[in-house]
Design a protein around this motif. Structure first.
Motif, short mmCIF file in Angstrom:
data_model
loop_
_atom_site.label_atom_id
_atom_site.label_comp_id
_atom_site.label_asym_id
_atom_site.label_seq_id
_atom_site.Cartn_x
_atom_site.Cartn_y
_atom_site.Cartn_z
N SER A 55 59.28 132.93 3.62
CA SER A 55 59.76 134.16 3.45
C SER A 55 58.47 135.53 3.59
O SER A 55 58.70 136.28 4.04
CB SER A 55 59.84 134.20 1.74
OG SER A 55 60.31 135.68 1.30
N ALA A 56 57.15 134.80 3.19
CA ALA A 56 56.39 135.95 3.57
C ALA A 56 55.65 135.55 5.05
O ALA A 56 54.73 136.48 5.24
CB ALA A 56 54.96 135.33 2.61
N LYS A 57 56.11 134.65 5.79
CA LYS A 57 55.84 134.55 7.04
C LYS A 57 54.21 134.20 7.08
O LYS A 57 53.52 134.90 7.92
CB LYS A 57 56.29 135.52 8.10
CG LYS A 57 57.66 135.98 8.26
CD LYS A 57 58.05 136.97 9.30
CE LYS A 57 57.82 138.33 8.81
NZ LYS A 57 58.19 139.44 9.53
N GLU A 58 54.00 133.21 6.39
CA GLU A 58 52.43 133.17 6.30
C GLU A 58 52.05 131.53 6.16
O GLU A 58 52.85 130.79 5.69
CB GLU A 58 51.98 133.72 5.00
CG GLU A 58 50.43 133.58 4.45
CD GLU A 58 49.97 134.15 3.35
OE1 GLU A 58 49.65 135.26 3.40
OE2 GLU A 58 50.32 133.66 2.30
N LEU A 59 50.99 131.18 6.87
CA LEU A 59 50.51 129.79 6.93
C LEU A 59 49.17 129.31 6.06
O LEU A 59 48.54 130.46 6.28
CB LEU A 59 50.60 129.40 8.28
CG LEU A 59 50.01 127.74 8.62
CD1 LEU A 59 50.52 127.39 9.92
CD2 LEU A 59 48.54 127.71 8.39
N ARG A 60 49.30 128.78 5.22
CA ARG A 60 48.25 128.62 4.40
C ARG A 60 47.41 127.17 4.27
O ARG A 60 48.31 126.22 4.63
CB ARG A 60 48.43 128.93 2.80
CG ARG A 60 48.71 130.24 2.37
CD ARG A 60 49.31 130.49 1.07
NE ARG A 60 49.63 131.69 0.66
CZ ARG A 60 48.51 132.40 -0.15
NH1 ARG A 60 47.43 131.73 -0.38
NH2 ARG A 60 48.76 133.53 -0.48
N VAL A 61 46.07 127.15 4.35
CA VAL A 61 45.57 125.80 4.64
C VAL A 61 44.74 125.83 3.27
O VAL A 61 43.78 126.74 2.81
CB VAL A 61 44.51 125.76 5.50
CG1 VAL A 61 43.67 124.27 5.51
CG2 VAL A 61 45.25 125.58 6.95
N ASP A 62 44.96 124.84 2.44
CA ASP A 62 44.39 124.71 1.06
C ASP A 62 44.42 125.95 0.34
O ASP A 62 43.47 126.45 -0.45
CB ASP A 62 42.81 124.42 1.37
CG ASP A 62 42.63 123.03 1.76
OD1 ASP A 62 43.34 122.21 1.83
OD2 ASP A 62 41.56 123.10 2.61
N ASN A 63 45.61 126.54 0.43
CA ASN A 63 46.04 127.86 -0.49
C ASN A 63 45.40 129.11 0.19
O ASN A 63 45.46 130.23 -0.43
CB ASN A 63 45.77 127.60 -1.86
CG ASN A 63 46.92 128.48 -2.63
OD1 ASN A 63 48.04 128.49 -2.23
ND2 ASN A 63 46.47 129.19 -3.77
N THR A 64 44.75 128.93 1.21
CA THR A 64 44.01 130.17 1.92
C THR A 64 44.70 130.50 3.14
O THR A 64 45.06 129.60 4.04
CB THR A 64 42.55 129.42 2.37
OG1 THR A 64 41.95 129.23 1.20
CG2 THR A 64 41.85 131.06 2.88
N PRO A 65 45.20 131.80 3.12
CA PRO A 65 45.90 132.49 4.47
C PRO A 65 45.12 132.31 5.78
O PRO A 65 43.98 132.59 5.72
CB PRO A 65 46.35 133.78 3.93
CG PRO A 65 46.26 133.84 2.45
CD PRO A 65 45.05 132.80 2.09
N VAL A 66 45.93 131.80 6.65
CA VAL A 66 45.23 131.75 8.01
C VAL A 66 45.74 133.11 8.64
O VAL A 66 46.96 133.47 8.96
CB VAL A 66 45.59 130.57 8.87
CG1 VAL A 66 45.03 130.47 10.04
CG2 VAL A 66 45.07 129.28 7.99
#
Length: 219
Positions: free
Chosen positions: A136-147
């Motif tokens: 929905s946000a068009k966002e990829l996160r690693v360990d809850n941190t946006p990339v």
């Protein structure tokens, strides 16, 4: 119909592109210099086409300057074909590029494909161990941190992640992401994936595998 901004110091190319895109019902605002474009009006455009080699401010510098101000697709027009230039330009946040000379029919198809992409709906999320993709946000996160991925980088990740384990050729990825056949656009996908890997390597994670002689897959 979309509002499109085009900047190129060659008036003949401006007229060619303007006439071509207007046939598809788009409204095109054309400038011969990036310095002429009011920054406070940029958010009115649905797509921006930038020439790279311009005398006052080059397309790379202008893309870098405005990327945080606009959320629309940015396409480069370039006479350069060196991989470094393409990598650099897409890394600044551009979504695609065309090499001069180009066919106006191809540019029209690219523009319409990117505009269609903008209207796709997304929902829910995909989770893979340390990676979460918020559809929905068009966002990829690693360990809850946006990339900090560009739009095209994100959509490539989303497409591969939605089809985890399946191998896709560069042409298949290009067609799926941009809704356009990509027989001559291998370098666009290769460069985007190179940039994605560079960003994820910094976080010590690499979900995209190369299947030599075939393409890529999300592991």
């Amino acid at each position: 119909m979309a509002a499109i901004l085009m900047i190129d110091d060659e008036r003949a190319i401006l007229e060619l592109v303007k006439n071509g895109l207007q046939k598809d019902g788009h409204f095109v605002t054309a400038y011969t210099s990036a310095a002429q474009v009011p920054l406070d009006k940029l958010n009115r455009y649905d797509l921006i086409i930038l020439d790279i080699m311009m005398p006052d401010i080059d397309g790379f510098s202008y893309c870098d300057k405005i990327r945080s101000l606009v959320d629309c697709p940015i396409l480069f027009l370039t006479a350069k074909t060196m991989e470094h230039d393409i990598t650099f330009g897409l890394g600044l946040g551009a979504d695609d590029y065309l090499t001069k000379p180009f066919r106006i029919a191809e540019l029209r198809a690219r523009v319409n494909a990117h505009l269609r992409r903008e209207h796709r709906e997304r929902h829910t999320a995909l989770t893979f161990d340390r990676i979460k993709i918020d559809l929905s946000a068009k966002e990829l996160r690693v360990d809850n941190t946006p990339v900090a991925l560009t739009k095209s980088e994100y959509l490539i990740c989303e497409y591969l992640a939605r089809n985890k384990g399946q191998v896709f050729s560069k042409e298949q990825i290009y067609e799926a992401v941009f809704s356009l056949e990509g027989d001559s656009d291998n370098s666009t996908i290769s460069t985007h994936i190179k940039n994605i890997r560079a960003k994820l390597n910094k976080l010590d994670i690499q979900p995209i595998a190369t299947v030599w002689g075939i393409g890529y897959k999300w592991e």
